[in-house]
Design an enzyme around this catalytic site. Structure first.
Site: not given
Ligand code: GLU
Length: 448
Positions: A129, A169, A380
Site C-alpha cells: 500500500k 484507493d 486489478s
Molecule cells: N485500494 C484497493 C484495495 O483496498 C484496490 C487495490 C488494487 O487494485 O491494487 O484493495
C-alpha cells in the site's frame, strides 16, 4: 495458556513496543491475532519458524519527499509512502491513497490487510500500500497533475510489472492514475503493467471501476444465501459516495435491494425510494462536488449533517464504504437497534473493535473488508493478466470472473470457519483462509 497463545502475546508485545504510535496498524494486526490461535495450535512449526513475527513486519518501507508548486506559486511539500508488505505469493500489489490522514500507521494497516486480501482472491499477488498526506479536495486539475507527477518521479524507482503494481484507493481514481501513468511512461517508456485502474485507451480493464462495489454485493449476496436469505427486497444503508459506494449502490439496486443512504465527510442523503447511483456519480466523480447537492437534484431526498451511523431508520443491511473506524461501538449498538442483521465492509477496517464485538454479540452476519472488498484488487490482477497477454476481455468476461472470485472468497472463508468449529465467524474464516496460502509460501521459501 497454550504455547500458541503465549507466542502470540510475545509477538504483540514486541510490535507494540516497537510501534507504540501506530494505532491503526496495531488494530489491524490485533484483528488478525485474535483469530489465528487455532491455526498455530494445528501448526506448531509456524511458532518455531516465528512466522507471525515475520508476517507482521513489512518486507520494505519507503518514505519520500514530494515537493510541488501550487497555483499561487508556493512551494509545497508532502510525505509519500510505499509499504511493500509481503511478496511471498507474487509481486507487491495494492492501492495508493491521497488523503490528509495518511501516515505510516495508516499505510501499514492497509498494507497488512492487503496481504491477506490478495491471498484470498486466489490470484498470485503479494500485498502493498502507499500514498501521501496530500489533500486533493479543493485542488485544481493542474495542481493534482503536478503533485502526482512529482510523486511518481520518486515512486517509479520501486515499482514494475513483476515487482510492485500500485492502483487507486481513496483520492486516487482515473484522473490520478492517468497522470501517474504518463509520468512513469515519460521516464521509463510504455509498460502497461506498472499500474492498474488505468483508462481503457491505455491498457485498463473493463469493469475495474465497478469491481470493488459490485464485488461487495456479490459477496453479500453469497453470505445471505448461505444463511437462507437474499438481497432482493432488503433495505440497505451505505456510507461513502466514492468509487466503492457508487457502484455498490448500482449493484444493490440491480439485485433488488433499496439503498436508503450515501454520505460524505460532511453529511448524508436519505431517500426512502432508493438512491440513484447515476446522480451520485455525476456529483462526486464528474463535478467533484459535495453529496449535499444530491438533495437539490432529487426532490424525495433529504440531506442531514453528521454521520449516517447516527441516523435512526429501520434497515436490514449495513455496507460501510467510507473509511477506517467509521463505526464506533455506540453506532454499532444503534445499527443493531435499527434492525440490521448483516454488515459487509466495503471500506478497509470501517468497524472499530468495539463495533465488531457488538455485531458478534448480537449474532449479525459480518463480511470483513479483506474478504468483502477484495473485488477491486481481484480485477486489478485480471487487468495485469490482460496486460501480460496484450488482450482485453469483454465486460461480461471480467464481471463473470469477479462474481466467481467473490463467491469463492465467501465459500473459502465459511469453510475455514467450519474447519475450526467457528460457526458463522467469517472474520476468523477470512483471516485463516487468507493466511494459509501466505504461510505455505513463506514456510517453503525459508527464513527470509
Ligand atoms: N485500494 C484497493 C484495495 O483496498 C484496490 C487495490 C488494487 O487494485 O491494487 O484493495
Amino acid at each position: 495458556m497454550t504455547a500458541a497463545t503465549t507466542y502470540l502475546e510475545q509477538v504483540r508485545a514486541e510490535l507494540v513496543q516497537r510501534d507504540p504510535h501506530q494505532p491503526e496498524f496495531i488494530e489491524a494486526v490485533d484483528n488478525f491475532l485474535k483469530t489465528i490461535t487455532p491455526v498455530l495450535e494445528k501448526h506448531p512449526e509456524y511458532v518455531d519458524a516465528n512466522l507471525i513475527g515475520r508476517v507482521v513486519e513489512p518486507e520494505r518501507v519507503v518514505q519520500f519527499r514530494v515537493p510541488w508548486v501550487d497555483d499561487a506559486g508556493h512551494v509545497r511539500v508532502n510525505r509519500g509512502f510505499r509499504v511493500q508488505f509481503n511478496g511471498a505469493i507474487g509481486p507487491y500489489k495494492g492501492g495508493l491513497r491521497l488523503h490528509p490522514t495518511v501516515n505510516l500507521s495508516i499505510v501499514k494497516f492497509l498494507g497488512f490487510e492487503q496481504v491477506l486480501k490478495n491471498s484470498l482472491t486466489t490470484l498470485p499477488i503479494g500485498g502493498a500500500k502507499g500514498g501521501a498526506d496530500f489533500d486533493p479536495k479543493g485542488k485544481s486539475d493542474a495542481e493534482v497533475m503536478r503533485f502526482t507527477q512529482s510523486f511518481m518521479t520518486e515512486l517509479q524507482k520501486y515499482i514494475g510489472p513483476d515487482v510492485d503494481v500500485p492502483a487507486g484507493d481513496i483520492g486516487v481514481g482515473g484522473r490520478e492514475i492517468g497522470y501517474m501513468f504518463g509520468q512513469y511512461r515519460r521516464l521509463n517508456g510504455y509498460q502497461a503493467g506498472i499500474l492498474t485502474g488505468k483508462g481503457l485507451s491505455y491498457g485498463g480493464s473493463l469493469a475495474r471501476p465497478e469491481a470493488t462495489g459490485f464485488g461487495l454485493l456479490y459477496y453479500t449476496d453469497a453470505m445471505l444465501q448461505a444463511n437462507g436469505e437474499q438481497l432482493a427486497g432488503k433495505r440497505v444503508k451505505i456510507s461513502g459516495a466514492g468509487n466503492v459506494a457508487t457502484y455498490a449502490t448500482q449493484k444493490a439496486t440491480e439485485l433488488g435491494a433499496t439503498v436508503l443512504t450515501v454520505s460524505d465527510s460532511n453529511g448524508f442523503v436519505y431517500d426512502e425510494n432508493g438512491i440513484d447511483y447515476q446522480v451520485v456519480k455525476q456529483i462526486k466523480e464528474v463535478e467533484r462536488g459535495r453529496i449535499k447537492e444530491y438533495a437539490d437534484r432529487v426532490s424525495t431526498a433529504e440531506y442531514h449533517e453528521g454521520s449516517v451511523w447516527d441516523f435512526d431508520v429501520d434497515y436490514d443491511i449495513a455496507l460501510p464504504c467510507a473509511t477506517q473506524n467509521e463505526i464506533s461501538g455506540d453506532q454499532a449498538a444503534r445499527l443493531i437497534k435499527n434492525g440490521a442483521k448483516a454488515v459487509a465492509e466495503g471500506a478497509n477496517m470501517p468497524s472499530t473493535p468495539e463495533a465488531t464485538a457488538a455485531y458478534q454479540a448480537a449474532g449479525l452476519l459480518v463480511g470483513p473488508a479483506k474478504a468483502a472488498n477484495a473485488g477491486g484488487v481481484a480485477v486489478s490482477a485480471l487487468e495485469m493478466s490482460q496486460n501480460s497477454e496484450r488482450l482485453s476481455w469483454s465486460f461480461d468476461e471480467v464481471d463473470g470472473r469477479l462474481k466467481g472470485i467473490m463467491e469463492h472468497i465467501f465459500k473459502a472463508s465459511a469453510d475455514a470457519a467450519d474447519e475450526y468449529d467457528l460457526g458463522h465467524d467469517y472474520i476468523a474464516g477470512a483471516n485463516i483462509a487468507g493466511f494459509s496460502k501466505v504461510a505455505d509460501a513463506m514456510m517453503a521459501q525459508g527464513i527470509i
